[in-house]
Write a protein that holds these residues in place. Structure first.
Motif, PDB file in Angstrom:
ATOM      1  N   PRO A   1       1.009  -1.114   0.220  1.00 25.02           N
ATOM      2  CA  PRO A   1      -0.424   0.074  -0.339  1.00 25.02           C
ATOM      3  C   PRO A   1       0.579   1.032   0.384  1.00 25.02           C
ATOM      4  O   PRO A   1       0.774   2.199  -0.454  1.00 25.02           O
ATOM      5  CB  PRO A   1      -0.622   0.229   1.092  1.00 25.02           C
ATOM      6  N   LEU A   2       1.890   1.218   0.757  1.00 24.46           N
ATOM      7  CA  LEU A   2       3.236   2.156   0.519  1.00 24.46           C
ATOM      8  C   LEU A   2       3.434   2.568  -0.583  1.00 24.46           C
ATOM      9  O   LEU A   2       3.426   3.616  -0.975  1.00 24.46           O
ATOM     10  CB  LEU A   2       3.883   2.196   1.703  1.00 24.46           C
ATOM     11  N   ARG A   3       3.318   2.080  -0.794  1.00 24.26           N
ATOM     12  CA  ARG A   3       4.715   1.899  -2.686  1.00 24.26           C
ATOM     13  C   ARG A   3       3.578   2.288  -3.691  1.00 24.26           C
ATOM     14  O   ARG A   3       4.128   2.960  -4.729  1.00 24.26           O
ATOM     15  CB  ARG A   3       4.720   0.888  -3.077  1.00 24.26           C
ATOM     16  N   THR A   4       1.867   2.016  -3.414  1.00 23.95           N
ATOM     17  CA  THR A   4       1.172   1.840  -5.147  1.00 23.95           C
ATOM     18  C   THR A   4       1.039   3.291  -4.182  1.00 23.95           C
ATOM     19  O   THR A   4       0.961   3.923  -5.243  1.00 23.95           O
ATOM     20  CB  THR A   4      -0.466   0.745  -4.228  1.00 23.95           C
ATOM     21  N   ASN A   5       1.113   4.121  -3.080  1.00 24.13           N
ATOM     22  CA  ASN A   5       0.812   5.234  -2.964  1.00 24.13           C
ATOM     23  C   ASN A   5       1.367   6.112  -3.347  1.00 24.13           C
ATOM     24  O   ASN A   5       0.990   7.101  -3.805  1.00 24.13           O
ATOM     25  CB  ASN A   5       0.075   5.790  -1.300  1.00 24.13           C
ATOM     26  N   ALA A   6       2.384   5.443  -2.961  1.00 26.14           N
ATOM     27  CA  ALA A   6       4.268   6.769  -2.974  1.00 26.14           C
ATOM     28  C   ALA A   6       3.667   6.892  -4.571  1.00 26.14           C
ATOM     29  O   ALA A   6       3.690   8.375  -5.175  1.00 26.14           O
ATOM     30  CB  ALA A   6       5.205   6.084  -3.101  1.00 26.14           C
ATOM     31  N   PHE A   7       3.289   6.040  -5.449  1.00 30.57           N
ATOM     32  CA  PHE A   7       3.527   6.285  -6.921  1.00 30.57           C
ATOM     33  C   PHE A   7       2.117   6.871  -7.395  1.00 30.57           C
ATOM     34  O   PHE A   7       2.106   7.867  -8.311  1.00 30.57           O
ATOM     35  CB  PHE A   7       3.452   4.617  -8.075  1.00 30.57           C
ATOM     36  N   GLY A   8       1.672   5.940  -6.671  1.00 32.31           N
ATOM     37  CA  GLY A   8       0.266   7.085  -7.333  1.00 32.31           C
ATOM     38  C   GLY A   8      -0.507   8.838  -6.785  1.00 32.31           C
ATOM     39  O   GLY A   8      -0.662   9.534  -7.868  1.00 32.31           O
ATOM     40  N   MET A   9       0.566   9.060  -5.941  1.00 30.03           N
ATOM     41  CA  MET A   9       0.804  10.786  -5.198  1.00 30.03           C
ATOM     42  C   MET A   9       1.926  11.593  -6.269  1.00 30.03           C
ATOM     43  O   MET A   9       1.708  12.405  -6.351  1.00 30.03           O
ATOM     44  CB  MET A   9       1.357  10.910  -4.428  1.00 30.03           C
ATOM     45  N   LEU A  10       3.140  10.430  -6.459  1.00 30.27           N
ATOM     46  CA  LEU A  10       3.944  11.054  -8.005  1.00 30.27           C
ATOM     47  C   LEU A  10       3.206  11.223  -9.089  1.00 30.27           C
ATOM     48  O   LEU A  10       2.957  11.963  -9.868  1.00 30.27           O
ATOM     49  CB  LEU A  10       4.665  10.006  -7.983  1.00 30.27           C
ATOM     50  N   PHE A  11       2.212  10.441  -9.838  1.00 26.39           N
ATOM     51  CA  PHE A  11       1.548  10.208 -10.434  1.00 26.39           C
ATOM     52  C   PHE A  11       0.530  12.307 -10.434  1.00 26.39           C
ATOM     53  O   PHE A  11       0.256  13.266 -11.869  1.00 26.39           O
ATOM     54  CB  PHE A  11       0.773   9.662 -11.275  1.00 26.39           C
ATOM     55  N   VAL A  12      -0.307  12.010  -9.098  1.00 28.93           N
ATOM     56  CA  VAL A  12      -1.016  13.612  -9.569  1.00 28.93           C
ATOM     57  C   VAL A  12      -0.491  14.230  -9.018  1.00 28.93           C
ATOM     58  O   VAL A  12      -0.849  15.348 -10.208  1.00 28.93           O
ATOM     59  CB  VAL A  12      -1.655  12.816  -7.798  1.00 28.93           C
ATOM     60  N   MET A  13       1.167  14.293  -8.278  1.00 28.24           N
ATOM     61  CA  MET A  13       1.539  15.646  -8.745  1.00 28.24           C
ATOM     62  C   MET A  13       1.984  16.527  -9.891  1.00 28.24           C
ATOM     63  O   MET A  13       2.087  17.239  -9.945  1.00 28.24           O
ATOM     64  CB  MET A  13       3.088  15.093  -7.816  1.00 28.24           C
ATOM     65  N   ALA A  14       2.944  15.560 -10.816  1.00 29.02           N
ATOM     66  CA  ALA A  14       2.665  15.298 -11.961  1.00 29.02           C
ATOM     67  C   ALA A  14       2.211  15.864 -13.466  1.00 29.02           C
ATOM     68  O   ALA A  14       2.469  16.517 -12.978  1.00 29.02           O
ATOM     69  CB  ALA A  14       3.816  14.263 -12.727  1.00 29.02           C
ATOM     70  N   GLY A  15       0.871  15.150 -12.843  1.00 27.70           N
ATOM     71  CA  GLY A  15      -0.385  15.984 -13.423  1.00 27.70           C
ATOM     72  C   GLY A  15      -1.117  17.128 -13.178  1.00 27.70           C
ATOM     73  O   GLY A  15      -0.793  17.768 -14.398  1.00 27.70           O
ATOM     74  N   PHE A  16      -0.642  17.622 -11.598  1.00 29.51           N
ATOM     75  CA  PHE A  16      -1.520  18.738 -11.219  1.00 29.51           C
ATOM     76  C   PHE A  16       0.178  20.157 -11.333  1.00 29.51           C
ATOM     77  O   PHE A  16      -0.749  21.051 -12.204  1.00 29.51           O
ATOM     78  CB  PHE A  16      -0.960  18.786  -9.891  1.00 29.51           C
ATOM     79  N   ILE A  17       1.294  19.330 -11.585  1.00 34.03           N
ATOM     80  CA  ILE A  17       2.560  20.855 -12.081  1.00 34.03           C
ATOM     81  C   ILE A  17       1.970  20.614 -13.959  1.00 34.03           C
ATOM     82  O   ILE A  17       2.451  22.766 -13.912  1.00 34.03           O
ATOM     83  CB  ILE A  17       4.106  20.438 -12.340  1.00 34.03           C
TER      84      ILE A  17
END
Lengths: 231, 219, 50
Positions: A189-205
């Protein structure tokens, strides 16, 4: 396809992937992962808190890289990306502080703990918020871009110094360690959420940089009366 | 060249002595107000005195720093100065050194007030003076850079502290800790590491701000 | 830390809820600002590399 449409699609795709990963990871963290032995269910906050922390730091690092790129190589695109990364970085570090205090309440019985990581995040939140304010108070686009880049570099260099000063300052207290998130059952769950947050961040930027680009184009374009007279 | 720039700044500050005194009066008022916040319990006040002293200096420093580019701003003299055959960094270091001197003087002026108001003992005055100079240097380097940039922005009175205060958190922490160690005694030998932190902060920011100042003024 | 923390689900829900709400609100604000920037004249963005 225009550049703008391209970045819109890219940002949208990032966002979609990120949201799906976050939903899956949060499901794993909330429903599937076993209860932690000492922290109990409260430890499940870690599955969203730690990925936010990693990505907030990553986002501010990206802002630093964009600022250096603007000062050295020039080009408005770096300024637009810097604007995006600054805003998303402030968003994530603010979110991190809120999560941190929600975490601190049941574990240590206080809303705020002067943990060096959390405190550094709070300091950086205000430092980068100040840079966003600076951007809004400068009208000339070239000045705004240069000054924001300079301020970003100056603030980012401060991160390790703030961290160590708070750590020494608070060294009389017992260093609070994070609960064990190292055993394999907690990884997924930690890694899945880390990558999820990474993609959300990249999308937002990406999307925020696209917005910055459009605003900048409107500001740099000659006023409509001039264009009409010329044509 | 640097000495010429420094002489110019020092001369300007000497002529504007009334302004420096007004800033000192502001710092003294802040010290007085802090004692109302800390309560009349003299033991607690004595314990908090180093913190109050540095907060007063930090608050006064924004007044002192934000005016350091007023002269250039009013007469549009910055353009003229940049035309001189001297690198912009020289201009920065002249201003930053002058601000360092001014802040150290301000701190030395506030110190006796803190001693009187908070009954702060002074067993090692020379150590304290060294901390005062190091701390003022830590405030002066980023402060001068941010003053140059906020002087030409809107809402500059808000902008300078907003940018500067989060940045100088390590300076504040180190100066308060070092001051209170020099006042109450230092059985664990921690004073050295706080001084080292201040030296590191200065070693990072004096070159960095000099390097970036060029970009700030040329735009 | 003494003993085991029991319960605390309300904190867990608060943390996940705040995160979801903040991310959703930011996405919404991006959308609103994009629409506002797309209105009116002078929104043509030059295609050359900036």
């Amino acid at each position: 396809m225009t550049r703008e449409e391209k970045s819109g699609r890219l940002g949208g795709a990032f966002l979609l992937i990120g949201v799906l990963l976050l939903l899956f990871g949060s499901y794993l963290g909330l429903a599937v992962a076993p209860r932690e032995r000492f922290m109990g269910d409260v430890q499940r906050i870690m599955y969203v808190h730690v990925p936010t922390a990693w990505n907030a730091m990553l986002c501010l690092t990206a802002a630093f890289v964009f600022a250096v790129a603007y000062l050295w190589k020039g080009g408005w695109r770096w300024d637009c990306r810097l604007e995006g990364a600054l805003e998303v970085g402030v968003l994530l570090s603010g979110l991190l502080c809120v999560q941190g205090s929600i975490w601190a309440r049941p574990t240590w019985g206080v809303w705020w703990d002067w943990d060096p990581r959390l405190t550094t995040t709070a300091v950086m939140f205000f430092a980068f918020l100040g840079i966003i304010a600076l951007r809004s108070f400068v009208d000339d686009p070239a000045q705004r871009a240069t000054w924001a880049a300079v301020a970003t570099i100056v603030a980012y260099v401060d991160v390790p110094i703030v961290y160590f000063s708070v750590r020494w300052w608070n060294s009389l207290h017992q260093m609070q360690s994070s609960p064990a998130t190292v055993s394999p059952a907690f990884y997924l769950p930690l890694r899945t959420n880390a990558f999820g947050m990474l993609f959300v961040m990249a999308g937002f930027i990406t999307l925020r940089a696209r917005l910055a680009r459009r605003r900048l184009a409107a500001q740099l374009a000659p006023p409509p009366a001039l264009t009409r007279a010329a044509s | 060249m640097l000495s010429a720039a420094l002489r110019k700044e020092a001369l300007l500050q000497w002529r504007g002595l009334a302004r420096t005194l007004a800033v000192l009066a502001f710092g003294g008022t802040a010290l007085l107000l802090f004692s109302f916040a800390g309560g009349p319990d003299s033991g607690a006040l004595r314990e908090q005195a180093p913190g109050y002293l540095w907060l007063a200096l930090l608050l006064s420093s924004t007044l002192a720093l934000s005016e350091s580019f007023d002269g250039e701003q009013e007469q549009r003299a910055l353009e003229g100065l940049l035309l001189l055959p001297a690198p912009a960094a020289v201009l920065f270091y002249g201003k930053a050194l002058a601000n360092l001197l001014q802040l150290a003087a301000l701190g030395s002026g506030l110190l006796p007030m803190a001693v009187v108001l908070y009954d702060m003992p002074l067993p090692r005055p020379w150590t304290l003076l060294g901390i005062l100079v190091l701390g003022s240097a830590g405030l002066a380097a980023p402060g001068t850079l941010y003053a140059a940039l906020s002087a030409r922005a809107r809402a500059r009175q808000t902008l300078l502290p907003l940018l500067l205060f989060p940045l100088v958190v390590p300076v504040l922490v180190a100066c308060v800790k070092a001051t209170s160690l020099s006042v109450t005694g230092d059985p664990m030998g921690q004073l050295r590491s706080w001084t080292l932190l201040l030296v590191c902060f200065n070693a990072v920011y004096w070159p960095l701000c000099g390097l970036l100042f060029d970009r700030v003024v040329e735009s | 830390m003494s003993g085991v923390i029991t319960g605390g689900w309300e904190y867990v829900w608060a943390a996940y809820g705040v995160t979801a709400a903040v991310l959703a609100l930011f996405a919404l604000s991006l959308w609103v600002r994009w629409r506002a920037a797309s209105r009116g004249e002078g929104t043509a963005v030059p295609e050359e590399e900036w």
